[in-house]
Write a protein that holds these residues in place. Structure first.
Motif, short mmCIF file in Angstrom:
data_model
loop_
_atom_site.label_atom_id
_atom_site.label_comp_id
_atom_site.label_asym_id
_atom_site.label_seq_id
_atom_site.Cartn_x
_atom_site.Cartn_y
_atom_site.Cartn_z
N VAL A 121 34.43 126.61 48.13
CA VAL A 121 34.78 125.78 49.29
C VAL A 121 34.52 124.31 49.00
N ALA A 122 33.37 123.99 48.39
CA ALA A 122 33.05 122.61 48.08
C ALA A 122 34.04 122.02 47.09
N TYR A 123 34.43 122.82 46.09
CA TYR A 123 35.41 122.33 45.10
C TYR A 123 36.75 122.03 45.76
N PHE A 124 37.18 122.92 46.65
CA PHE A 124 38.46 122.70 47.33
C PHE A 124 38.41 121.44 48.19
N VAL A 125 37.33 121.28 48.95
CA VAL A 125 37.24 120.12 49.84
C VAL A 125 37.10 118.83 49.05
N ALA A 126 36.36 118.86 47.96
CA ALA A 126 36.09 117.63 47.21
C ALA A 126 37.27 117.18 46.36
N PHE A 127 38.03 118.12 45.78
CA PHE A 127 39.06 117.75 44.81
C PHE A 127 40.49 117.97 45.30
N HIS A 128 40.67 118.76 46.34
CA HIS A 128 42.02 119.06 46.80
C HIS A 128 42.32 118.50 48.19
N THR A 143 30.35 124.18 60.51
CA THR A 143 29.14 124.10 61.34
C THR A 143 29.31 124.72 62.72
N ILE A 144 30.55 125.13 63.07
CA ILE A 144 30.76 125.72 64.40
C ILE A 144 29.88 126.95 64.64
N PHE A 202 24.50 126.16 53.88
CA PHE A 202 23.42 125.45 53.19
C PHE A 202 23.70 125.30 51.69
N MET A 203 24.64 126.07 51.19
CA MET A 203 25.06 125.93 49.80
C MET A 203 26.27 125.00 49.69
N ILE A 204 27.12 125.00 50.70
CA ILE A 204 28.34 124.20 50.64
C ILE A 204 28.02 122.71 50.63
N VAL A 205 27.18 122.28 51.56
CA VAL A 205 26.95 120.84 51.76
C VAL A 205 26.33 120.17 50.53
N PRO A 206 25.24 120.68 49.93
CA PRO A 206 24.69 120.01 48.74
C PRO A 206 25.65 119.98 47.57
N ILE A 207 26.38 121.08 47.36
CA ILE A 207 27.32 121.10 46.23
C ILE A 207 28.45 120.09 46.47
N PHE A 208 28.93 120.00 47.69
CA PHE A 208 29.98 119.02 47.98
C PHE A 208 29.47 117.60 47.76
N ASN A 209 28.24 117.31 48.16
CA ASN A 209 27.70 115.96 47.94
C ASN A 209 27.63 115.62 46.47
N LYS A 242 25.22 120.37 39.10
CA LYS A 242 23.94 121.09 39.04
C LYS A 242 22.93 120.65 40.10
N PRO A 243 22.80 119.35 40.40
CA PRO A 243 21.85 118.97 41.46
C PRO A 243 22.15 119.64 42.79
N GLY A 244 23.42 119.66 43.18
CA GLY A 244 23.78 120.32 44.44
C GLY A 244 23.55 121.81 44.39
N ILE A 245 23.83 122.43 43.25
CA ILE A 245 23.59 123.87 43.11
C ILE A 245 22.11 124.17 43.23
N ALA A 246 21.26 123.34 42.59
CA ALA A 246 19.82 123.56 42.66
C ALA A 246 19.29 123.38 44.08
#
Length: 318
Positions: A121-128, A143-144, A202-209, A242-246
């Protein structure tokens, strides 16, 4: 008096100004530092009152004795011995180890599922998704579910996964199965499903950042060098994310390790976890025993977090 001597006089007169300027800079630095500490004071007080003090009290109570009627403020290590009772016997796995293995199983399965979903999801939102407005709308959509309580979100799965639920009725109506599937509800599957539902964001937001900070010229350079999409993903995107994944992994692991409501509701009060053990002990007013289990759980979670932080310097990233 010569011209050389006259020209040297102003320079000599300015010599004492250097120490005064240094003293002024030192005073400004001290004022800025004092102001920074003053600004951090409210948060430090909140951290002290709502984290350090309760944690210290939990550690203290874990060394108190108790019986069926009262808590005795007398030092004892019996609570910790009870936690690891039978663990030195190599003939069988003790209850504590089995409970931690069960909790760790849920933790690993949830982490894998949330990582795969969150990264995708983060990859799609960030790059597409190019529009910031659309990105914000998609994050709002994620967040709904948080607009309702966790219990309501978990209960919503029961009409779907029950023996006579929507999933079983649909599969039976299509002729795929003849009898209802028993393992959909009140099982390890339903517990992991609820954990993934509750913690994926909680995994989507840090990876997207992390992905949002990746220089797009690096992606273009990889393509120009002939790298395939998978090679670019594995050699460019994943290392920089990696920072977002961690950070996302720390969020998910800490939430799952201490959760007892999800295990109780979706497991039908039949599946053991460390958080569930602590909740049962607190219900029985065995507070010192519950405190000892909480301290052991905290130590286990801290070890896992330390292992994760060895992969990346989170202080730099935060």
């Amino acid at each position: 008096m010569t011209d050389t001597a006259l020209s040297a006089m102003p320079a000599a007169a300015n010599i004492p100004a250097a120490p005064a300027s240094a003293a002024s800079l030192t005073a400004k630095t001290r004022r800025r530092r004092a102001l920074a500490y003053l600004q951090a004071l409210p948060m430090a007080l909140v951290f002290l009152v709502f984290f350090v003090v309760p944690l210290a009290l939990t550690v203290i109570v874990s060394f108190w004795a108790y019986n069926e009627y009262e808590i005795i403020p007398a030092f004892t290590v019996r609570n910790y011995l009870d936690v690891f009772e039978g663990c030195l016997d190599t003939a069988d796995v003790c209850t504590t180890v089995r409970t931690y293995l069960s909790t760790l199983k849920f933790c690993v399965l949830t982490w894998i599922c949330t990582l795969l979903i969150g990264f995708t999801v983060a990859y799609f939102v960030a790059f597409h998704v190019r529009s910031r407005t659309v990105q914000m709308a998609l994050f709002l959509l994620c967040t709904i579910p948080f607009w309702t309580s966790n219990v309501i979100r978990m209960i919503s799965w029961i009409p779907l996964l029950g023996r006579n639920g929507l999933v079983n009725d649909t599969l039976m109506g299509m002729g795929i199965i003849r009898t209802p599937i028993e393992g959909l509800l009140y099982s390890d599957f339903s517990v992991v499903l609820a954990f993934v539902h509750l913690n994926t964001v909680f995994m989507i937001v840090p990876i997207f950042n992390s992905m949002a900070r990746i220089d797009r010229s690096l992606i273009e350079a990889a393509h120009d060098c002939g790298a395939t999409g998978w090679q670019t993903l594995w050699n460019v995107v994943v290392p920089l994310a990696k920072p977002g994944i961690a950070i996302g992994s720390i969020f998910v692991v800490t939430l799952v390790m201490g959760d007892f409501v999800t295990v109780g509701v979706m497991g039908g009060q039949q599946i053991a976890s460390v958080g569930k053990v602590i909740q049962v002990q607190m219900s029985a007013l065995q507070l010192p025993a519950a405190a000892a289990n909480a301290v052991v759980l905290l130590g286990a979670v801290m070890l896992m977090i330390v292992a994760m932080t060895r992969l990346i310097d989170l202080r730099k990233e935060l």
